[in-house]
Design a protein around this motif. Structure first.
Motif, PDB file in Angstrom:
ATOM      1  N   THR A  23      32.513  25.609  38.793  1.00  0.00           N
ATOM      2  CA  THR A  23      32.841  26.066  40.070  1.00  0.00           C
ATOM      3  C   THR A  23      33.286  27.416  40.408  1.00  0.00           C
ATOM      4  OG1 THR A  23      35.019  25.178  41.028  1.00  0.00           O
ATOM      5  CG2 THR A  23      33.262  23.625  41.132  1.00  0.00           C
ATOM      6  N   GLU A  24      34.074  28.539  39.702  1.00  0.00           N
ATOM      7  CA  GLU A  24      34.505  29.288  39.836  1.00  0.00           C
ATOM      8  C   GLU A  24      33.061  30.525  40.542  1.00  0.00           C
ATOM      9  OE1 GLU A  24      34.856  33.762  37.061  1.00  0.00           O
ATOM     10  OE2 GLU A  24      34.366  31.738  36.445  1.00  0.00           O
ATOM     11  N   GLY A  53      40.475  31.186  44.121  1.00  0.00           N
ATOM     12  CA  GLY A  53      41.117  31.361  42.908  1.00  0.00           C
ATOM     13  C   GLY A  53      40.633  29.965  42.093  1.00  0.00           C
ATOM     14  N   TRP A  54      41.353  29.985  41.094  1.00  0.00           N
ATOM     15  CA  TRP A  54      41.363  29.235  40.133  1.00  0.00           C
ATOM     16  C   TRP A  54      42.405  28.197  41.063  1.00  0.00           C
ATOM     17  CZ3 TRP A  54      44.471  25.351  37.503  1.00  0.00           C
ATOM     18  CH2 TRP A  54      43.257  24.174  36.713  1.00  0.00           C
ATOM     19  N   ASN A  55      43.590  28.347  41.178  1.00  0.00           N
ATOM     20  CA  ASN A  55      44.252  27.233  42.021  1.00  0.00           C
ATOM     21  C   ASN A  55      43.724  26.672  43.046  1.00  0.00           C
ATOM     22  OD1 ASN A  55      46.237  27.659  40.025  1.00  0.00           O
ATOM     23  ND2 ASN A  55      47.535  29.330  41.146  1.00  0.00           N
ATOM     24  N   GLU A  56      43.029  27.626  44.242  1.00  0.00           N
ATOM     25  CA  GLU A  56      42.485  27.330  45.023  1.00  0.00           C
ATOM     26  C   GLU A  56      41.675  26.244  44.898  1.00  0.00           C
ATOM     27  OE1 GLU A  56      43.450  30.253  45.411  1.00  0.00           O
ATOM     28  OE2 GLU A  56      45.121  30.032  45.578  1.00  0.00           O
ATOM     29  N   ARG A  57      40.396  26.519  43.746  1.00  0.00           N
ATOM     30  CA  ARG A  57      39.575  25.321  43.730  1.00  0.00           C
ATOM     31  C   ARG A  57      40.025  24.292  43.274  1.00  0.00           C
ATOM     32  NH1 ARG A  57      37.525  29.834  41.044  1.00  0.00           N
ATOM     33  NH2 ARG A  57      37.811  28.981  38.798  1.00  0.00           N
ATOM     34  N   GLY A  76      47.275  33.011  48.123  1.00  0.00           N
ATOM     35  CA  GLY A  76      49.040  33.192  48.556  1.00  0.00           C
ATOM     36  C   GLY A  76      49.328  34.710  49.886  1.00  0.00           C
ATOM     37  N   PRO A  77      48.504  35.500  49.476  1.00  0.00           N
ATOM     38  CA  PRO A  77      48.698  36.560  49.682  1.00  0.00           C
ATOM     39  C   PRO A  77      48.226  36.223  52.029  1.00  0.00           C
ATOM     40  CG  PRO A  77      47.576  37.393  47.842  1.00  0.00           C
ATOM     41  CD  PRO A  77      47.711  35.475  47.748  1.00  0.00           C
ATOM     42  N   VAL A  78      47.081  36.256  51.491  1.00  0.00           N
ATOM     43  CA  VAL A  78      46.505  35.442  52.688  1.00  0.00           C
ATOM     44  C   VAL A  78      47.527  34.104  53.586  1.00  0.00           C
ATOM     45  CG1 VAL A  78      44.689  34.115  54.317  1.00  0.00           C
ATOM     46  CG2 VAL A  78      43.964  36.244  52.706  1.00  0.00           C
ATOM     47  N   ALA A  89      43.691  39.008  65.328  1.00  0.00           N
ATOM     48  CA  ALA A  89      43.998  38.744  63.731  1.00  0.00           C
ATOM     49  C   ALA A  89      41.842  38.778  63.456  1.00  0.00           C
ATOM     50  CB  ALA A  89      44.053  38.335  63.151  1.00  0.00           C
ATOM     51  N   ILE A  90      41.368  39.631  62.119  1.00  0.00           N
ATOM     52  CA  ILE A  90      39.701  39.529  62.052  1.00  0.00           C
ATOM     53  C   ILE A  90      39.609  38.898  60.694  1.00  0.00           C
ATOM     54  CG2 ILE A  90      39.456  41.680  61.837  1.00  0.00           C
ATOM     55  CD1 ILE A  90      36.571  42.040  62.932  1.00  0.00           C
ATOM     56  N   LEU A  91      39.293  37.868  60.600  1.00  0.00           N
ATOM     57  CA  LEU A  91      39.094  37.541  59.402  1.00  0.00           C
ATOM     58  C   LEU A  91      37.372  37.916  58.911  1.00  0.00           C
ATOM     59  CD1 LEU A  91      39.952  33.987  60.524  1.00  0.00           C
ATOM     60  CD2 LEU A  91      41.757  35.463  59.549  1.00  0.00           C
ATOM     61  N   TYR A  92      37.869  38.516  57.605  1.00  0.00           N
ATOM     62  CA  TYR A  92      36.380  38.249  57.079  1.00  0.00           C
ATOM     63  C   TYR A  92      36.233  37.986  55.283  1.00  0.00           C
ATOM     64  CZ  TYR A  92      39.056  42.443  55.393  1.00  0.00           C
ATOM     65  OH  TYR A  92      39.888  43.047  53.875  1.00  0.00           O
ATOM     66  N   GLY A  93      34.867  37.740  55.352  1.00  0.00           N
ATOM     67  CA  GLY A  93      35.125  37.916  53.607  1.00  0.00           C
ATOM     68  C   GLY A  93      33.333  36.484  54.166  1.00  0.00           C
ATOM     69  N   PRO A  94      33.226  35.792  52.639  1.00  0.00           N
ATOM     70  CA  PRO A  94      32.122  35.647  52.083  1.00  0.00           C
ATOM     71  C   PRO A  94      31.399  34.373  53.175  1.00  0.00           C
ATOM     72  CG  PRO A  94      32.781  35.738  50.056  1.00  0.00           C
ATOM     73  CD  PRO A  94      33.801  36.395  51.585  1.00  0.00           C
ATOM     74  N   PRO A  95      30.655  33.330  53.182  1.00  0.00           N
ATOM     75  CA  PRO A  95      30.438  32.717  54.420  1.00  0.00           C
ATOM     76  C   PRO A  95      31.021  31.059  53.435  1.00  0.00           C
ATOM     77  CG  PRO A  95      28.444  33.709  54.111  1.00  0.00           C
ATOM     78  CD  PRO A  95      29.231  34.457  52.915  1.00  0.00           C
ATOM     79  N   GLY A  96      31.745  30.655  54.234  1.00  0.00           N
ATOM     80  CA  GLY A  96      32.111  29.199  53.764  1.00  0.00           C
ATOM     81  C   GLY A  96      33.408  28.874  53.391  1.00  0.00           C
ATOM     82  N   CYS A  97      33.652  30.411  53.693  1.00  0.00           N
ATOM     83  CA  CYS A  97      35.386  30.399  53.381  1.00  0.00           C
ATOM     84  C   CYS A  97      36.941  29.614  53.602  1.00  0.00           C
ATOM     85  CB  CYS A  97      35.707  31.938  52.597  1.00  0.00           C
ATOM     86  SG  CYS A  97      34.800  32.449  51.135  1.00  0.00           S
ATOM     87  N   GLY A  98      36.298  28.869  54.919  1.00  0.00           N
ATOM     88  CA  GLY A  98      36.690  28.833  56.042  1.00  0.00           C
ATOM     89  C   GLY A  98      38.055  29.726  56.633  1.00  0.00           C
TER      90      GLY A  98
END
Length: 293
Positions: free
Chosen positions: A218-219, A189-193, A29-31, A59-68
């Motif tokens: 898949t958490e 998160g759970w809803n997104e999974r 939601g926040p993103v 904008a710069i997007l950061y986070g773990p690999p494979g997160c879209g």
């Protein structure tokens, strides 16, 4: 925009992704809210300028690999009706002294004057934007010069630019400050999974209770990993039937878990941690129904 052509001097360093090929990302939601606000800023550029400010253009997007992050950049460009010019960082980086900086200059020069016709995307941004150091070795001086060149180009760029990195801590602070938004694209998160599993199982369908189980086991999984799991299920349904093999779910899951691995350095999803999660997954209604065409 129906077409967008670039010369060989750009194609040497970048690929073009058209709006028609974009897929909407499933975001927390926040993103999602931040991206929507940024898009609204760009559409409301005239109104903002009337009160003395300009819309943010980077904008710069950061986070773990494979997160879209790439999917998000492409979708954003498509919502603006623009193609995405996606830079291949490997092609920019040169082993020759001054080569990387020269390649950056060539790329931005080749794109100059058409900045409003596309969205610029710089994936694996840490390859050229690493923190500068006071080290006097040739390699450090070369990296510092590359960052200095990149800073000048970003400041002069008049279009919309998005960078992405899995290593935000490695980005030079001065480069970081040049971006108007800093968006943490986290593991879902759970809803997104739940939503990701349902999307990539299509055209097969499962009851919500069964999708609940998939979201549970898949958490810590990235969207890319969940997609691989769901596509593995679909692949087994199609190929096992063609080959006359049993479509037994426990066996299918064993094959998927053995052939698709989570990213190292992150918590393992329960599906890869032991038999209990596999047993929960294997207890869902199987095989799934196929949605009517």
């Amino acid at each position: 925009m129906q077409s967008f052509e670039i010369g060989q001097d750009v194609r040497k360093f970048a690929d073009i992704h058209m709006p028609s090929d974009a897929e909407e990302p499933i975001l927390a939601g926040p993103v999602r809210a931040a991206v929507h606000e940024w898009m609204t800023e760009i559409w409301a550029a005239g109104d903002l300028e009337d009160v003395g400010i300009a819309p943010r253009r980077s904008a710069i997007l950061y986070g773990p690999p494979g997160c879209g992050k790439t999917t998000l950049a492409h979708h954003f460009a498509a919502r603006l009706g623009l193609p995405l010019v996606s830079i291949n960082m490997d092609s920019l980086v040169s082993s020759h002294l001054g080569g990387t900086g020269n390649n950056i200059a060539k790329l931005f020069k080749a794109l100059e004057g058409r900045e409003r016709e596309y969205v610029l995307f710089m994936d694996e941004f840490d390859a050229v934007a690493t923190k500068r150091t006071s080290d006097n070795q040739a390699s450090a001086r070369e990296m510092n010069a590359t960052v200095n060149s990149l800073l000048r180009r970003i400041e002069a760029f008049k279009g919309t630019a998005i960078a992405a990195t899995n290593r935000n801590e490695a980005i030079d602070p001065a480069v970081w400050r040049r971006f108007g938004l800093h968006l943490d694209v986290k593991l879902p998160g759970w809803n997104e999974r739940f939503a990701i599993a349902r999307r990539y199982l299509h055209p097969f369908t499962l009851p919500d209770d069964d999708l609940d189980v998939i979201a549970d086991v898949t958490e810590y999984a990235s969207p890319a990993l969940i997609k691989q799991v769901m596509e593995g299920l679909k692949r087994a349904l199609v190929l096992n039937a063609r080959l006359g093999r049993n479509v037994d779910l426990p066996g299918i899951l064993d094959g998927i878990v053995a052939s698709v691995q989570p990213q190292e350095g992150y918590n393992k999803p329960p599906l890869w941690e032991g038999k209990e999660a596999v047993a929960r997954f294997a207890a869902i209604g199987w095989p799934p129904e196929r949605a009517a065409a």
